[in-house]
Design a protein around this motif. Sequence first.
Motif, PDB file in Angstrom:
ATOM      1  N   VAL A   1     -44.936  41.649  18.929  1.00 34.26           N
ATOM      2  CA  VAL A   1     -44.080  40.532  19.323  1.00 34.26           C
ATOM      3  C   VAL A   1     -44.164  39.411  18.291  1.00 34.26           C
ATOM      4  CG1 VAL A   1     -43.732  38.718  21.031  1.00 34.26           C
ATOM      5  CG2 VAL A   1     -44.150  41.064  21.783  1.00 34.26           C
ATOM      6  N   ASP A   2     -45.377  39.096  17.883  1.00 34.09           N
ATOM      7  CA  ASP A   2     -45.553  38.016  16.911  1.00 34.09           C
ATOM      8  C   ASP A   2     -44.916  38.366  15.570  1.00 34.09           C
ATOM      9  OD1 ASP A   2     -46.800  35.416  16.257  1.00 34.09           O
ATOM     10  OD2 ASP A   2     -47.944  36.633  14.831  1.00 34.09           O
ATOM     11  N   LEU A   3     -45.042  39.622  15.168  1.00 33.63           N
ATOM     12  CA  LEU A   3     -44.453  40.067  13.911  1.00 33.63           C
ATOM     13  C   LEU A   3     -42.939  39.919  13.929  1.00 33.63           C
ATOM     14  CD1 LEU A   3     -44.858  41.494  11.150  1.00 33.63           C
ATOM     15  CD2 LEU A   3     -44.550  43.663  12.370  1.00 33.63           C
ATOM     16  N   VAL A   4     -42.311  40.324  15.028  1.00 30.13           N
ATOM     17  CA  VAL A   4     -40.858  40.211  15.143  1.00 30.13           C
ATOM     18  C   VAL A   4     -40.439  38.753  15.123  1.00 30.13           C
ATOM     19  CG1 VAL A   4     -38.887  40.623  16.670  1.00 30.13           C
ATOM     20  CG2 VAL A   4     -40.606  42.410  16.360  1.00 30.13           C
ATOM     21  N   ARG A   5     -41.171  37.914  15.836  1.00 30.96           N
ATOM     22  CA  ARG A   5     -40.825  36.494  15.894  1.00 30.96           C
ATOM     23  C   ARG A   5     -40.912  35.842  14.520  1.00 30.96           C
ATOM     24  NH1 ARG A   5     -44.772  34.048  20.084  1.00 30.96           N
ATOM     25  NH2 ARG A   5     -43.473  32.188  19.892  1.00 30.96           N
ATOM     26  N   ARG A   6     -41.882  36.251  13.710  1.00 30.66           N
ATOM     27  CA  ARG A   6     -42.096  35.612  12.410  1.00 30.66           C
ATOM     28  C   ARG A   6     -41.213  36.181  11.304  1.00 30.66           C
ATOM     29  NH1 ARG A   6     -46.455  36.891  10.299  1.00 30.66           N
ATOM     30  NH2 ARG A   6     -47.443  38.202  11.872  1.00 30.66           N
ATOM     31  N   ASP A   7     -41.011  37.506  11.304  1.00 36.54           N
ATOM     32  CA  ASP A   7     -40.458  38.151  10.119  1.00 36.54           C
ATOM     33  C   ASP A   7     -39.093  38.780  10.289  1.00 36.54           C
ATOM     34  OD1 ASP A   7     -42.792  37.445   8.863  1.00 36.54           O
ATOM     35  OD2 ASP A   7     -43.751  39.417   9.115  1.00 36.54           O
ATOM     36  N   TYR A   8     -38.573  38.906  11.519  1.00 35.22           N
ATOM     37  CA  TYR A   8     -37.249  39.502  11.684  1.00 35.22           C
ATOM     38  C   TYR A   8     -36.201  38.618  11.016  1.00 35.22           C
ATOM     39  CZ  TYR A   8     -33.197  41.757  13.786  1.00 35.22           C
ATOM     40  OH  TYR A   8     -32.006  42.409  13.961  1.00 35.22           O
ATOM     41  N   VAL A   9     -35.158  39.253  10.461  1.00 34.91           N
ATOM     42  CA  VAL A   9     -34.187  38.554   9.632  1.00 34.91           C
ATOM     43  C   VAL A   9     -33.477  37.420  10.366  1.00 34.91           C
ATOM     44  CG1 VAL A   9     -32.354  40.219  10.155  1.00 34.91           C
ATOM     45  CG2 VAL A   9     -32.232  38.870   8.048  1.00 34.91           C
ATOM     46  N   ASP A  10     -33.256  37.579  11.675  1.00 33.89           N
ATOM     47  CA  ASP A  10     -32.601  36.543  12.476  1.00 33.89           C
ATOM     48  C   ASP A  10     -33.571  36.000  13.520  1.00 33.89           C
ATOM     49  OD1 ASP A  10     -30.061  36.855  11.235  1.00 33.89           O
ATOM     50  OD2 ASP A  10     -29.725  38.668  12.440  1.00 33.89           O
ATOM     51  N   PRO A  11     -33.413  34.734  13.906  1.00 37.41           N
ATOM     52  CA  PRO A  11     -34.257  34.186  14.972  1.00 37.41           C
ATOM     53  C   PRO A  11     -34.078  34.985  16.262  1.00 37.41           C
ATOM     54  CG  PRO A  11     -33.060  32.434  13.847  1.00 37.41           C
ATOM     55  CD  PRO A  11     -32.465  33.727  13.370  1.00 37.41           C
TER      56      PRO A  11
END
Length: 494
Positions: free
Chosen positions: A139-149
Motif C-alpha cells: 500500500v505504501d509503495l503504491v501511494r508513494r511511487d504510482y504514476v498518478d495520485p
Amino acid sequence: MGLYACEQSKTGTGSRTVLLSYLFSACCAFSVVQTATAAPVTTVKTTNPTASLQLIDLQGDENEVSADNGMDTLEDDDSGINTSDKTGGWLEGERADSNPLVDSTDYNESINTDIPVEVDQVSLNAISPQTLKTFVALVDLVRRDYVDPVNDEELFENAMSGMLTKLDSHAEFLDAEAYENLRAFTEGDVGDIGVKVSYKAEEGYWVVVEVADDSPADKKGITVGDYIHQIDEFKLDEDKQTNDIVQLLSGVAGTQVDIVISKAGRRKRTITLQRNNNHPQAIETRLVDGIAIIKLPTFQNNSREKVLQSLTSLDAPVSGILLDLRDNPGGVLTSAVQIASLFMDNSDIVQIKSRESALRTLSTRGSALFKPLPVVVLQNRYSASAAEVLASSLQSQRRAMIVGEVSYGKGSVQSVIPLNNEQAVKLTVAHYLTATGEKIDGIGVQPDVTLSGSESSWEQQALDLLRQQVKTSGIRFVQQSPVVDSELKPKVAE
C-alpha cells in the motif's frame, strides 16, 4: 475492536496512517495476541519498508453498526430461507447476526486480547504477520511511487473487491451505489453497464458504438471505438450475436461484470464494472388462441402477484400457459418457489446444500391455481439461476414440458451481508440441486425438446407443442382488489 497500522515516516510528509479494514482483522489479531502480555502497542522490527509498523489496539472506538438495511423480505416463507440470485442468487433476508462489524460478545476486560466475533472463528495461525507487513508495504509503495495520485479509500475498496472476486465470479464487495441497486432489484430492476456494441467485420472485433452519459462504463473511461474482447469468461468472436453481448453485459442490478477491453486493439486491460445502469422490468402477458404467453424477465418479491394480475387483466378464458423464461438472469429464489407453487402442490422444488448445514429441500406452498392448465416452459442459454430452479422443478415433477436449448447453468446461492448502511458483501454460501438431486451449476437444465432454427421462431414452435396438450375450454381468472389467494378465483369457462 478496531485495529490500525501506523507507519512513522521521516520523509518530511508527516506520519502515514494506513487503515486496515475489518477485512484484515484476522491478520492484525494474530500479532496483537502474540504480544498481549507486553504492551498495548507493539513495534515490529524489520529491515523492509514497514520497519516502524505498529499495531494499535483501539478497543471501544468503533461504533456498532445496525444490520438493518431496509430490504424487503418474504416473511411468508416458512422454509427459513429467503434467497435470491447468472449473476445473482443470494439469501435476500439479511440476518441481524450476519453483520461482521457488530461485536456483541462481552470479553474479560482484564485481558488485552479482545477479538471480534467475526475473527473468533478464524484460525489465528492461518495468516503470518509477514503477509500483513507485505500488504502494508505494498500500500505504501503504491501511494508513494504510482504514476498518478491514488485515494486510500479506493485502494482498500479495490483490495476488498479483489479478495472476493478471486473466490468465484459471484462474490463481490458492494459499494453504496451497487448495494442500493441490489436492494432496488428485488422490486424489479435489471442493470447493465451503459454501452452498445456492434461487430465490425472489417476490423474483426466487437466495438463500442455508444456509451451512456454517467453510466458505469462512462465513469471507467470506456469510449466509443473501444474494442471488447471478453466478458467474464466468455471470449467474443464473430460467432456471437448482438443479443449474446446484451445478455452477457446485463444482469441483476448491482452485480458486477469483468470485461477485457482495448483502445483500437492496443494493450488489453481488464475492467470490473457494476451493472448500475438500471432498467425496470415488467411482466408481459398476452393471449394467443386461448393460450396465455407470460414473459417473465426476472424474479422479484412481487413477481407472483404480478403474474396473477396479468392473467386477470386478460379477461378471457385461458386454456394453457406458455412461460417464457428466455434471457431471465434469475433473482429472488423464494419468488421462483412461489411461482412454482402456482402450478403444482405437495411437490419438492429445489434442494439447497451449504457448507455446514444438512441438505434442505424447499417445497410448494399455497394454492396451485394453475394446476388444471397444461404448461410449456421456453428457455435459452441465458435462462439462469432462479429461472433454472423453476424450470427444473416443473420438469422433475413432470408438470411441464421444457423446450428451447440448454440453460445457463448457474447453481449457486449468494448471501447479501450488510457491513453498514451503505456497503455490503455478496458471498456464495450454498449450491442448489434439482428436486431430484441433479446438479445444475456448470451443467444447466436440459430441455425435453430442443428447438431449431432462428430463436425468433421458437415461440411459435412452443405454441404448437402446447396446443397438443390443451384439453379444456379454459379457465377465466377473476379477482377482487387486492389480489390474494382467497380473492382470486379461477372459474371454468362455459
